[in-house]
Design a protein around this motif. Structure first.
Motif, short mmCIF file in Angstrom:
data_model
loop_
_atom_site.label_atom_id
_atom_site.label_comp_id
_atom_site.label_asym_id
_atom_site.label_seq_id
_atom_site.Cartn_x
_atom_site.Cartn_y
_atom_site.Cartn_z
N TRP A 1 0.85 -1.20 0.00
CA TRP A 1 0.00 0.00 0.00
C TRP A 1 0.88 1.25 0.00
O TRP A 1 0.64 2.20 -0.74
N LYS A 2 1.92 1.23 0.83
CA LYS A 2 2.87 2.35 0.90
C LYS A 2 3.54 2.57 -0.46
O LYS A 2 3.67 3.70 -0.93
N ARG A 3 3.94 1.48 -1.07
CA ARG A 3 4.60 1.55 -2.38
C ARG A 3 3.65 2.16 -3.41
O ARG A 3 4.02 3.03 -4.19
N SER A 4 2.41 1.72 -3.40
CA SER A 4 1.40 2.22 -4.33
C SER A 4 1.15 3.72 -4.12
O SER A 4 1.07 4.49 -5.08
N GLU A 5 1.03 4.13 -2.87
CA GLU A 5 0.80 5.55 -2.57
C GLU A 5 1.99 6.41 -3.00
O GLU A 5 1.81 7.51 -3.51
N GLU A 6 3.18 5.91 -2.79
CA GLU A 6 4.37 6.67 -3.19
C GLU A 6 4.43 6.82 -4.71
O GLU A 6 4.76 7.87 -5.23
N ARG A 7 4.09 5.76 -5.42
CA ARG A 7 4.06 5.82 -6.88
C ARG A 7 3.06 6.87 -7.36
O ARG A 7 3.36 7.66 -8.25
N LYS A 8 1.87 6.87 -6.78
CA LYS A 8 0.83 7.84 -7.17
C LYS A 8 1.30 9.26 -6.89
O LYS A 8 1.12 10.15 -7.72
N THR A 9 1.88 9.47 -5.73
CA THR A 9 2.33 10.80 -5.34
C THR A 9 3.42 11.31 -6.28
O THR A 9 3.34 12.45 -6.77
N VAL A 10 4.41 10.48 -6.57
CA VAL A 10 5.50 10.90 -7.46
C VAL A 10 4.94 11.21 -8.85
O VAL A 10 5.31 12.21 -9.47
N ARG A 11 4.03 10.40 -9.33
CA ARG A 11 3.44 10.63 -10.66
C ARG A 11 2.70 11.98 -10.69
O ARG A 11 2.83 12.73 -11.65
N GLU A 12 1.96 12.28 -9.65
CA GLU A 12 1.24 13.56 -9.60
C GLU A 12 2.20 14.74 -9.52
O GLU A 12 1.98 15.77 -10.13
N PRO B 1 14.41 -1.47 -1.26
CA PRO B 1 14.57 -2.50 -0.23
C PRO B 1 14.16 -2.04 1.16
O PRO B 1 14.02 -2.85 2.07
N ARG B 2 13.94 -0.74 1.34
CA ARG B 2 13.62 -0.21 2.67
C ARG B 2 12.21 0.36 2.76
O ARG B 2 11.91 1.15 3.65
N MET B 3 11.33 -0.05 1.88
CA MET B 3 9.98 0.53 1.84
C MET B 3 9.26 0.35 3.18
O MET B 3 8.54 1.24 3.61
N ALA B 4 9.43 -0.76 3.83
CA ALA B 4 8.72 -0.99 5.10
C ALA B 4 9.19 -0.04 6.19
O ALA B 4 8.40 0.36 7.05
N ALA B 5 10.45 0.35 6.17
CA ALA B 5 11.02 1.16 7.24
C ALA B 5 11.10 2.65 6.92
O ALA B 5 11.06 3.47 7.82
N LYS B 6 11.23 3.00 5.66
CA LYS B 6 11.50 4.40 5.34
C LYS B 6 10.24 5.23 5.24
O LYS B 6 9.15 4.72 5.10
N THR B 7 10.42 6.54 5.32
CA THR B 7 9.31 7.46 5.13
C THR B 7 9.44 8.17 3.80
O THR B 7 8.52 8.16 3.01
N PHE B 8 10.60 8.77 3.53
CA PHE B 8 10.83 9.48 2.27
C PHE B 8 12.21 9.17 1.75
O PHE B 8 13.13 8.92 2.53
N CYS B 9 12.36 9.22 0.45
CA CYS B 9 13.67 8.98 -0.16
C CYS B 9 14.72 9.97 0.34
O CYS B 9 15.88 9.62 0.47
N SER B 10 14.29 11.18 0.63
CA SER B 10 15.24 12.21 1.05
C SER B 10 15.91 11.89 2.39
O SER B 10 17.00 12.39 2.67
N VAL B 11 15.29 11.06 3.23
CA VAL B 11 15.89 10.72 4.51
C VAL B 11 16.40 9.28 4.55
O VAL B 11 16.85 8.82 5.59
N CYS B 12 16.37 8.61 3.43
CA CYS B 12 16.81 7.22 3.36
C CYS B 12 18.35 7.16 3.27
O CYS B 12 18.96 7.94 2.53
N PRO B 13 18.98 6.23 3.97
CA PRO B 13 20.44 6.11 3.89
C PRO B 13 20.92 5.52 2.56
O PRO B 13 22.08 5.65 2.20
N ILE B 14 20.02 4.87 1.82
CA ILE B 14 20.36 4.29 0.52
C ILE B 14 19.83 5.22 -0.57
O ILE B 14 18.66 5.56 -0.57
N HIS B 15 20.69 5.62 -1.48
CA HIS B 15 20.25 6.47 -2.59
C HIS B 15 20.07 5.60 -3.82
O HIS B 15 21.04 5.18 -4.44
N CYS B 16 18.82 5.33 -4.16
CA CYS B 16 18.50 4.44 -5.28
C CYS B 16 18.62 5.13 -6.64
O CYS B 16 18.79 4.47 -7.65
#
Length: 116
Positions: free
Chosen positions: A5-16, A54-69
């Motif tokens: 669900w989180k993944r789906s919401e993030e995809r929608k948000t980025v697309r918008e 790989p961190r979708m369950a734990a992360k909130t936003f890409c900007s604060v993620c320790p892994i830069h995809c």
């Protein structure tokens, strides 16, 4: 929150966010397409990165993620897109924007608690 669900919401948000940027910079409305080819490419790239996160369950936003995809050029482009579209999200998609603000606030508030 379920990961998919989180993944789906993030995809929608980025697309918008990309749509708002594209409409503001590339005048796509006249062409009849949702996005210009360049914006479609960055949206597709972001979608792939979100799908493989790989961190979708734990992360909130890409900007604060320790892994830069994102590769550096795409990261710079998506940051420019977010800088432009972020403030405009309140007008175009207020519920999405408010949810984003609340998640960001909770994240920062949680980080401050851990520091003490």
């Amino acid at each position: 929150m379920q990961v998919e669900w989180k993944r789906s919401e993030e995809r929608k948000t980025v697309r918008e966010i990309v749509k708002i940027y594209c409409r503001g910079h590339h005048h796509v409305r006249e062409s009849g397409h949702e996005l210009c080819p360049d914006c479609e490419a960055i949206a597709a790239y972001a979608d792939i990165r979100i799908a493989k996160c790989p961190r979708m369950a734990a992360k909130t936003f890409c900007s604060v993620c320790p892994i830069h995809c994102y590769a550096k050029p795409q990261r710079e482009l998506i940051l420019a897109i977010m800088r432009y579209s972020g403030p405009r999200m309140l007008l175009h998609h207020p519920i999405m924007a408010i949810r984003h603000i609340l998640i960001q606030w909770r994240t920062r508030h949680g980080l401050r608690k851990r520091e003490k």
